[in-house]
Scaffold this motif. Structure first.
Motif, PDB file in Angstrom:
ATOM      1  N   VAL A   1       0.864  -1.177   0.000  1.00  0.00           N
ATOM      2  CA  VAL A   1       0.000   0.000   0.000  1.00  0.00           C
ATOM      3  C   VAL A   1       0.903   1.230   0.000  1.00  0.00           C
ATOM      4  O   VAL A   1       1.687   1.411   0.926  1.00  0.00           O
ATOM      5  CB  VAL A   1      -0.936   0.013   1.226  1.00  0.00           C
ATOM      6  CG1 VAL A   1      -1.846   1.229   1.185  1.00  0.00           C
ATOM      7  CG2 VAL A   1      -1.754  -1.267   1.295  1.00  0.00           C
ATOM      8  N   ALA A   2       0.807   2.037  -1.053  1.00  0.00           N
ATOM      9  CA  ALA A   2       1.716   3.181  -1.166  1.00  0.00           C
ATOM     10  C   ALA A   2       0.949   4.398  -1.655  1.00  0.00           C
ATOM     11  O   ALA A   2      -0.115   4.276  -2.271  1.00  0.00           O
ATOM     12  CB  ALA A   2       2.844   2.857  -2.137  1.00  0.00           C
ATOM     13  N   GLY A   3       1.488   5.558  -1.374  1.00  0.00           N
ATOM     14  CA  GLY A   3       0.929   6.783  -1.927  1.00  0.00           C
ATOM     15  C   GLY A   3       1.488   7.014  -3.318  1.00  0.00           C
ATOM     16  O   GLY A   3       2.430   6.329  -3.746  1.00  0.00           O
ATOM     17  N   ASP A   4       0.923   7.975  -4.027  1.00  0.00           N
ATOM     18  CA  ASP A   4       1.436   8.228  -5.376  1.00  0.00           C
ATOM     19  C   ASP A   4       2.826   8.852  -5.333  1.00  0.00           C
ATOM     20  O   ASP A   4       3.606   8.709  -6.275  1.00  0.00           O
ATOM     21  CB  ASP A   4       0.457   9.078  -6.202  1.00  0.00           C
ATOM     22  CG  ASP A   4      -0.102  10.272  -5.445  1.00  0.00           C
ATOM     23  OD1 ASP A   4      -0.162  10.220  -4.207  1.00  0.00           O
ATOM     24  OD2 ASP A   4      -0.478  11.264  -6.099  1.00  0.00           O
TER      25      ASP A   4
ATOM     26  N   VAL B   1       2.690 -10.105  -5.910  1.00  0.00           N
ATOM     27  CA  VAL B   1       2.461  -8.964  -5.022  1.00  0.00           C
ATOM     28  C   VAL B   1       1.301  -8.119  -5.551  1.00  0.00           C
ATOM     29  O   VAL B   1       1.231  -7.818  -6.743  1.00  0.00           O
ATOM     30  CB  VAL B   1       3.731  -8.089  -4.922  1.00  0.00           C
ATOM     31  CG1 VAL B   1       3.458  -6.801  -4.153  1.00  0.00           C
ATOM     32  CG2 VAL B   1       4.858  -8.860  -4.278  1.00  0.00           C
ATOM     33  N   LYS B   2       0.386  -7.746  -4.648  1.00  0.00           N
ATOM     34  CA  LYS B   2      -0.710  -6.853  -5.027  1.00  0.00           C
ATOM     35  C   LYS B   2      -0.341  -5.437  -4.590  1.00  0.00           C
ATOM     36  O   LYS B   2       0.164  -5.246  -3.471  1.00  0.00           O
ATOM     37  CB  LYS B   2      -2.012  -7.269  -4.336  1.00  0.00           C
ATOM     38  CG  LYS B   2      -2.301  -8.758  -4.348  1.00  0.00           C
ATOM     39  CD  LYS B   2      -2.590  -9.303  -5.737  1.00  0.00           C
ATOM     40  CE  LYS B   2      -2.856 -10.802  -5.673  1.00  0.00           C
ATOM     41  NZ  LYS B   2      -2.849 -11.426  -7.000  1.00  0.00           N
ATOM     42  N   VAL B   3      -0.600  -4.488  -5.476  1.00  0.00           N
ATOM     43  CA  VAL B   3      -0.188  -3.113  -5.199  1.00  0.00           C
ATOM     44  C   VAL B   3      -1.411  -2.204  -5.164  1.00  0.00           C
ATOM     45  O   VAL B   3      -2.211  -2.202  -6.106  1.00  0.00           O
ATOM     46  CB  VAL B   3       0.788  -2.603  -6.274  1.00  0.00           C
ATOM     47  CG1 VAL B   3       1.202  -1.159  -5.983  1.00  0.00           C
ATOM     48  CG2 VAL B   3       2.007  -3.510  -6.374  1.00  0.00           C
ATOM     49  N   ALA B   4      -1.563  -1.459  -4.072  1.00  0.00           N
ATOM     50  CA  ALA B   4      -2.624  -0.458  -3.998  1.00  0.00           C
ATOM     51  C   ALA B   4      -1.965   0.907  -3.913  1.00  0.00           C
ATOM     52  O   ALA B   4      -1.192   1.167  -2.995  1.00  0.00           O
ATOM     53  CB  ALA B   4      -3.486  -0.694  -2.765  1.00  0.00           C
ATOM     54  N   ILE B   5      -2.248   1.751  -4.904  1.00  0.00           N
ATOM     55  CA  ILE B   5      -1.720   3.110  -4.844  1.00  0.00           C
ATOM     56  C   ILE B   5      -2.844   4.022  -4.374  1.00  0.00           C
ATOM     57  O   ILE B   5      -3.912   4.066  -4.991  1.00  0.00           O
ATOM     58  CB  ILE B   5      -1.196   3.561  -6.215  1.00  0.00           C
ATOM     59  CG1 ILE B   5      -0.108   2.593  -6.693  1.00  0.00           C
ATOM     60  CG2 ILE B   5      -0.643   4.984  -6.130  1.00  0.00           C
ATOM     61  CD1 ILE B   5       0.304   2.808  -8.129  1.00  0.00           C
ATOM     62  N   ILE B   6      -2.636   4.677  -3.259  1.00  0.00           N
ATOM     63  CA  ILE B   6      -3.614   5.640  -2.754  1.00  0.00           C
ATOM     64  C   ILE B   6      -3.221   6.967  -3.386  1.00  0.00           C
ATOM     65  O   ILE B   6      -2.339   7.671  -2.891  1.00  0.00           O
ATOM     66  CB  ILE B   6      -3.595   5.714  -1.211  1.00  0.00           C
ATOM     67  CG1 ILE B   6      -3.714   4.319  -0.590  1.00  0.00           C
ATOM     68  CG2 ILE B   6      -4.688   6.657  -0.701  1.00  0.00           C
ATOM     69  CD1 ILE B   6      -5.022   3.602  -0.869  1.00  0.00           C
ATOM     70  N   ASN B   7      -3.861   7.264  -4.502  1.00  0.00           N
ATOM     71  CA  ASN B   7      -3.416   8.339  -5.393  1.00  0.00           C
ATOM     72  C   ASN B   7      -4.275   9.579  -5.171  1.00  0.00           C
ATOM     73  O   ASN B   7      -5.422   9.628  -5.598  1.00  0.00           O
ATOM     74  CB  ASN B   7      -3.532   7.808  -6.832  1.00  0.00           C
ATOM     75  CG  ASN B   7      -3.114   8.828  -7.863  1.00  0.00           C
ATOM     76  OD1 ASN B   7      -2.772   9.967  -7.532  1.00  0.00           O
ATOM     77  ND2 ASN B   7      -3.135   8.437  -9.119  1.00  0.00           N
ATOM     78  N   ASN B   8      -3.700  10.569  -4.482  1.00  0.00           N
ATOM     79  CA  ASN B   8      -4.473  11.784  -4.232  1.00  0.00           C
ATOM     80  C   ASN B   8      -3.848  13.017  -4.882  1.00  0.00           C
ATOM     81  O   ASN B   8      -4.224  14.153  -4.594  1.00  0.00           O
ATOM     82  CB  ASN B   8      -4.693  12.009  -2.734  1.00  0.00           C
ATOM     83  CG  ASN B   8      -3.381  12.126  -1.970  1.00  0.00           C
ATOM     84  OD1 ASN B   8      -2.309  12.176  -2.572  1.00  0.00           O
ATOM     85  ND2 ASN B   8      -3.455  12.174  -0.666  1.00  0.00           N
ATOM     86  N   GLY B   9      -2.874  12.790  -5.747  1.00  0.00           N
ATOM     87  CA  GLY B   9      -2.315  13.918  -6.495  1.00  0.00           C
ATOM     88  C   GLY B   9      -1.427  14.847  -5.682  1.00  0.00           C
ATOM     89  O   GLY B   9      -0.998  15.895  -6.157  1.00  0.00           O
ATOM     90  N   PHE B  10      -1.165  14.453  -4.443  1.00  0.00           N
ATOM     91  CA  PHE B  10      -0.316  15.278  -3.585  1.00  0.00           C
ATOM     92  C   PHE B  10       0.674  14.397  -2.848  1.00  0.00           C
ATOM     93  O   PHE B  10       0.447  13.201  -2.670  1.00  0.00           O
ATOM     94  CB  PHE B  10      -1.163  15.989  -2.513  1.00  0.00           C
ATOM     95  CG  PHE B  10      -1.840  17.246  -2.975  1.00  0.00           C
ATOM     96  CD1 PHE B  10      -1.129  18.434  -3.089  1.00  0.00           C
ATOM     97  CD2 PHE B  10      -3.190  17.239  -3.278  1.00  0.00           C
ATOM     98  CE1 PHE B  10      -1.763  19.594  -3.493  1.00  0.00           C
ATOM     99  CE2 PHE B  10      -3.824  18.400  -3.689  1.00  0.00           C
ATOM    100  CZ  PHE B  10      -3.110  19.590  -3.796  1.00  0.00           C
ATOM    101  N   LEU B  11       1.744  15.014  -2.365  1.00  0.00           N
ATOM    102  CA  LEU B  11       2.512  14.392  -1.305  1.00  0.00           C
ATOM    103  C   LEU B  11       1.672  14.685  -0.056  1.00  0.00           C
ATOM    104  O   LEU B  11       1.819  15.713   0.592  1.00  0.00           O
ATOM    105  CB  LEU B  11       3.905  14.996  -1.213  1.00  0.00           C
ATOM    106  CG  LEU B  11       4.719  14.896  -2.513  1.00  0.00           C
ATOM    107  CD1 LEU B  11       6.032  15.641  -2.392  1.00  0.00           C
ATOM    108  CD2 LEU B  11       4.980  13.439  -2.876  1.00  0.00           C
TER     109      LEU B  11
END
Lengths: 186, 596
Positions: B460-463, B483-493
């Motif tokens: 689980v990672a951010g963008d 491996v399953k990858v979930a990107i929590i993508n909110n367009g920001f750090l």
């Protein structure tokens, strides 16, 4: 206040760097640090003067113990110990001042170890206080150059570090290791 | 899942003298340490060792995972080590190869993870000449290692290798680097592995004093409002079972640190979850209100204590800790119990009176109930928000019989994961707690998956963080890892943006972050993926990910400006926290009844 710590360590390349690097990294305030051989071949002895409170001194001891090459650490601040420093002080002289300088040296039981027309070198041994006070006396004459060893310390007979026994066993082990332990593989 | 704590030296290999080259010695030593997997990247100064590896790879004794950046080799070794409790091994060449390792080594060292790094160095006759690809690796890595070595003579190599593993593994685990000059790798010498380790200055397992355990027990037995603060040490010493016994016998509530997540099942009535900067209000309130704080295997990091002088100000503190230097570093305890928790906890248990602390637990439950209503998000969402994604991820993984390992990166999603995922076991969550290394998740997830091919591993990672190490998607494919990858993508750090919003008047400098089309990117590596933009898509896509045999990537395009709450501002006391805004007017919650 000032704390006097003594650490013994395996005499390996980079060990001084390991210790000084740790002290810098942990932001400890060290007034002086002196390294020399100990009575055991392969084991070096460091004397630290740490400026801080009791908690800081305790942390320095604990962090030093974590350095793998450090075999033993003692805080000897509260022990009866012989604390000494050696200073070599090159003082400017004129025919008029030379006698006075030599008198001061004599009062402090310091020795004159080098003399020429313009200056002489005083060798002083004592506690830092004593060395400081001699330096202040000599300063008006003009100090050209000076070197001080930093504090070295040895506990008096009955006050030898309690971990000493254990430390001795450690020294033996370390000496055998450093002496020929690794050579056996050849 | 219980992990083997102290891995014995693998037997079945000849320990007596044999003639080998330095390169062979490296691999022979690894075999004797039970290592069959290394993560690395070759280069000039480590080439002899790689050349010798052919023989060991050829007959399957050692598998080498080629990484795309050395930092990831260290993170993979770290992920492997955290997932198994065994020493992870990474390999790199001199100069840039070794300096690239540094971030990964620092990450592992900060979190007490056993890793041995092997690096090539220029030949001894070129040392100190600024030779091509030379850097002072022992000097560079010294502050981030438990110990390190420069090997300039073949005679030293076997003992150094054995010491390296011993130091990395024993006591509080950590990182040991062995830098081997190229000519030493080429030279031939006598290899043996039967020496006794003789490190007089290394005290990995301090002797436990009975008095300290008795003193701690006396203090705890008199407590009216006791609280346990359980850290990574519980997992490292594999004592979560004993911890649970203590908790149930003496009726003591438990707050965990980030790395202590899952030390007791988070569904347990006495579990208060994580404390500290993003801990729940009731957990932090409990810390402030307790009269005896039992800190176990943790180091009073600033993220858990907040303002130190107001941390658990009325409590007597008992500190169970293996590393003496951690005792009194940040908090001076009233009683210190120094030693391995695997020794001290079993000794402590029989001395503890059976109690229930009904009033105290009732108070905490009251606080929890208040918090539940005001704080915990329990509302159907109209927009895709990260807490919902995480909670659904938990629901999806809860159903599986596989061992589940969640590996998080660093930032908002990391905190949401620790808040909304329900961890039943210690070691379920792998994350960079101490160093806070962005880019950790993907490579560490790879390492964890290599350690346990049967496990269900979610990265689980951010963008932001994902883009730091996304090149390892290639390694996933090369190793055929599911491996399953979930990107929590909110367009920001996101976490930095949150700080800018709260502490820097919403000036979003350097935090808006452009992302590629992650599904296309994954596709380029041959990895299937999906985009999720609406809450209704979350569950079906998670099911699709689980139904897919190999790797799968999900790009969760979540609402942008969501914050992690509660939050303790840096430097504030842990009970001075910023609570979650009420539902209905912020963050896209409609306020209707929960369905999850």
């Amino acid at each position: 206040m000032q704390y006097t710590l003594v650490a013994w360590m395996r005499d390996k390349p980079g060990v001084l760097n390991r210790v000084s690097g740790m002290l810098r990294r942990r932001n400890f305030n060290i007034d002086s640090l002196q390294v020399s051989h100990s009575e055991t071949p392969g084991i070096s002895r460091m004397t630290f003067v740490v400026d801080g409170d009791e908690r800081v001194a305790e942390q320095v001891v604990k962090q030093l113990r974590k350095v793998v090459d450090v075999t033993a650490v003692e805080d000897i601040t509260n022990r009866l110990a012989i604390l000494r420093e050696l200073a070599l002080i090159r003082v400017r002289t004129t025919p008029e001042t030379r006698g006075e300088i030599m008198q001061f040296a004599e009062i402090y039981r310091a020795q004159i170890v080098d003399v020429n027309a313009e200056n002489l070198v005083v060798q002083a041994v004592g506690t830092e206080d004593k060395v400081d006070s001699l330096i202040e006396l000599l300063r008006p004459f003009g100090i050209d150059e000076m070197v001080r060893t930093g504090r070295v310390a040895l506990c008096r007979g009955d006050e030898r570090p309690k971990r000493r026994k254990q430390a001795t066993a450690i020294f033996k082990a370390a000496a055998s290791l450093n002496g020929n332990g690794r050579g056996e593989q050849e | 899942m219980a992990i083997a704590k102290r891995e014995p030296t693998s037997s079945g290999y000849d320990l007596g003298p044999q003639e080998f080259t330095g390169s062979q010695m490296v691999w022979e030593a690894l075999l004797r340490e039970g290592v069959d997997l290394v993560f690395g990247h070759p280069g000039g100064a480590i080439l002899p060792a790689y050349d010798a590896l052919a023989e060991y790879e050829g007959d399957g004794r050692i598998h080498h995972v080629l990484v795309r950046h050395e930092q990831c080799a260290a993170h993979m070794a770290d992920g492997y080590a955290r997932a198994t409790g065994r020493v992870g091994v990474c390999v790199a060449t001199s100069g840039p190869g070794a300096t690239n390792l540094v971030t990964g080594l620092a990450t592992a060292q900060m979190d007490s993870v056993p890793v041995v790094a092997i690096t090539g160095q220029v030949p001894t006759n070129l040392l100190g000449t600024d030779a091509f690809q030379e850097s002072d690796v022992v000097g560079v890595t010294q502050p981030v290692c438990k110990h390190n070595y420069l090997v300039t003579e073949i005679e030293e190599l076997p003992l150094v290798m054995k010491e390296a593993f011993y130091i990395a593994r024993e006591g509080r685990p950590g990182v040991v680097l062995v830098d081997i000059c190229k000519d030493v790798q080429i030279a031939t010498g006598t290899f043996r592995y039967d020496f006794d380790i003789n490190l007089p200055g290394f005290e990995p397992w301090p002797e436990v004093t009975v008095e300290s355990v008795q003193e701690a027990a006396a203090l705890l037995n008199d407590a009216d409002r006791p609280l346990i603060l359980a850290g990574h040490g519980i997992h490292l010493s594999d004592t979560s079972r004993e911890l649970l016994q203590l908790v149930e016998k003496a009726g003591i509530p438990v707050v965990t640190t980030l790395l202590g997540t899952g030390n007791i099942p988070e569904t347990h009535p006495l579990s208060l979850g994580m404390g500290g900067m993003h801990g729940e209000a009731f957990a932090n309130r409990a810390v402030q209100a307790c009269d005896v704080l039992l800190a176990m295997g943790m180091r009073f990091d600033d993220r858990i204590t907040g303002r130190l002088d107001r941390f658990a100000a009325d409590a007597k503190v008992i500190h169970f800790e293996l590393d003496r230097a951690e005792v009194g570093k940040n908090i001076v305890p009233d009683v210190a119990v120094i030693g391995d928790l695997a020794e001290t906890l079993p000794a402590f248990l029989p001395l503890i009176r059976e109690r229930q602390h009904k009033d105290w637990v009732a108070t905490l439950d009251e606080w929890r109930a208040e918090t539940d209503e005001a704080d915990i998000i329990q509302y159907e969402v109209e927009e895709l928000i990260p807490p919902y994604v995480i909670r659904q991820l938990w629901h999806a993984t809860e159903k599986t019989d596989q061992r589940v390992i969640v590996v998080t990166d660093v930032g908002q999603h990391q905190m949401w994961e620790s808040q909304y995922y329900i961890h039943e076991q210690a070691g379920m969550l792998l994350t960079s707690g101490g160093l806070g290394t962005m880019g950790y998740a993907l490579p560490a997830a790879l390492g964890a998956q290599m350690a346990d091919p049967q496990a269900l591993v979610w990265c689980v990672a951010g963008d932001g963080g994902f883009q730091m190490t996304l090149q390892e998607l290639a390694t996933i494919q090369q190793e055929k890892l599911p491996v399953k990858v979930a990107i929590i993508n909110n367009g920001f750090l996101g976490m930095v943006r949150q700080w800018q919003q709260i502490f820097y008047d919403k000036r979003y400098v350097g935090t808006p972050v452009l992302s590629p089309d992650y599904v296309k990117l994954a596709d380029a590596y041959g990895i299937p993926g999906a985009v999720v933009r609406h809450p209704s898509e979350v569950v079906p896509v998670l099911e699709q990910a689980h139904a897919t045999e190999g790797p799968f990537l999900v790009d969760f395009q979540v609402k942008e400006e969501i914050n992690v709450y509660p939050m303790v501002a840096p430097g504030a006391a842990v009970d001075e926290l910023i609570r979650r805004p009420k539902p209905g007017y912020v963050q896209g919650y409609s306020g209707v009844q929960p369905s999850w």
